[in-house]
Design a protein around this motif. Sequence first.
Motif, PDB file in Angstrom:
ATOM      1  N   ASN A   1       0.730  -1.263  -0.114  1.00 28.33           N
ATOM      2  CA  ASN A   1      -0.084  -0.131  -0.070  1.00 28.33           C
ATOM      3  C   ASN A   1       0.904   1.241   0.098  1.00 28.33           C
ATOM      4  O   ASN A   1       0.519   2.370  -0.806  1.00 28.33           O
TER       5      ASN A   1
ATOM      6  N   ARG B   1      -5.802   1.455 -10.218  1.00 30.59           N
ATOM      7  CA  ARG B   1      -5.825   2.109  -8.966  1.00 30.59           C
ATOM      8  C   ARG B   1      -7.284   2.239  -8.498  1.00 30.59           C
ATOM      9  O   ARG B   1      -7.465   2.438  -7.412  1.00 30.59           O
TER      10      ARG B   1
ATOM     11  N   TRP C   1      -8.246  -0.681  -6.504  1.00 31.30           N
ATOM     12  CA  TRP C   1      -7.401  -0.608  -5.263  1.00 31.30           C
ATOM     13  C   TRP C   1      -8.181   0.138  -4.154  1.00 31.30           C
ATOM     14  O   TRP C   1      -8.397   0.032  -2.878  1.00 31.30           O
TER      15      TRP C   1
ATOM     16  N   GLY D   1      -7.710  -0.740  -0.766  1.00 31.82           N
ATOM     17  CA  GLY D   1      -6.183  -1.197  -0.548  1.00 31.82           C
ATOM     18  C   GLY D   1      -5.894  -2.667  -0.176  1.00 31.82           C
ATOM     19  O   GLY D   1      -6.892  -3.388   0.181  1.00 31.82           O
TER      20      GLY D   1
ATOM     21  N   PHE E   1      -7.721  -9.506  -0.894  1.00 31.12           N
ATOM     22  CA  PHE E   1      -7.891  -8.441  -1.740  1.00 31.12           C
ATOM     23  C   PHE E   1      -8.849  -8.706  -3.187  1.00 31.12           C
ATOM     24  O   PHE E   1      -9.732  -7.772  -3.262  1.00 31.12           O
TER      25      PHE E   1
END
Length: 329
Positions: free
Chosen positions: A71, A154, A157, A162, A175
Amino acid sequence: MRVSLIVTVRNEEETVGELLDSVLRQTRRPDEVVVNDCGCTDRTMEIVRSYADRLPLVTTAGGRNIPQGRNTAIRAATGPLIACTDAGLWLEPCWLEEIVAPLEVGSADLVAGFFRADPRSPFETVLGAVAYPTLDEIRPERFLPAGQSMAFTREAWNAVGGFPEDQPYCEDLVFARRLLARGYRMAFAPRAVVRFRPRSSLRAFFQQYNHYAYGDGLAGLWPLRHLLRYGSYAAGLFLLAGGVLEPFLWVLLALGAVLYWQRYYRRLSRVWPTLPGAWKVFSLGLVPTIRVVGDMAKMAGYPRGVWERRRMRRGMEGALPTRQSGRTG
C-alpha cells in the motif's frame, strides 16, 4: 496508459538484482518501478538504487508487513494501472505486457498472472512439480491472483481500501475476493509468468504452508476445505487402526491414498526424466512425504489463525463503548 510496477522488499540483497534484471528484459517496460523498503537491514536498497540509471526508479519506505509495504508503494506510484510482484523471483520477458493487456482494453479490473518453478536442485525440482498446479489444471474463472503476479486498476484498489493491512499472509486473496464481491471483473493471463525458486528443504516448505494456513484462518478462508483435510486424516487413522483386525480396511486406505496422490505423481512425471539417476527412485517416496508435510503444516497453522481472528474480534468488541441504561434506582 501509464503502468506502475510495485515491489516491497525486506532483506532481499541476494535476489532483488535478479528481479530488476528481468524488469530490464521486459518487452514492455513499466513507466515507473516503485520499490518500498519494508525494514531492510542489509544491502537491498543499495542494490536497488544502483539501477536508477537504467530504470525509472522510485523508492519509498514504510510498513511492517507485506500488505502495508504494498500500500505504501502504491500511494507513491503515479500510474492508473498497477502491476505487482515480489523479490525472490524473476519475470519472463512478456510478463508485464501480458498482465496489463486486459486492463488497457478495459475488459478487466484485476488480472491474475501465472507462476512456474525455477528449481536449483533435485529436491527443488520435485517440490516445484508436486506442490504447485500446472496450467492445464487451472480453471481461469476461479483462479485467484497471487501477489507476486497480479495487476489491477488504481480505482479498484481505492474502492476496497487497498490490501488488508491486518492480514500478514493471504492478503492477496482477501484483496481479490473483496474486489470480486463488489462486482469488479477478473481476467487470467496465462502467459504472464513469474519464475520462483521453491523452498530448499522440507522444513522451509512446512513453514511456508504453515504461514499460508495461518493466513487462511485469520481471514476465515476455506473453512470447509480445511475441515475436510482434518476429516480425511482422521478417517485414514481409523482405517489404519482397524486394519489390524480387518485387513480389508487397509485396502480401502490404500485405494484412498492412490486417489489422493495420483495427481501429484502425474505432476512428477513431467520432470521425472530430468532428475539424476538416484533421485528418480528417491522422488517416488518424496511425493507422499511432501504432501503429508504440507498437510500437517496447514493443519497446524489454520487453528492458530482462527484463534487469532477470534482474539482480535474480542479485542475490538471490548474496545467498543458500552451503552448505558437510562433507568435509575
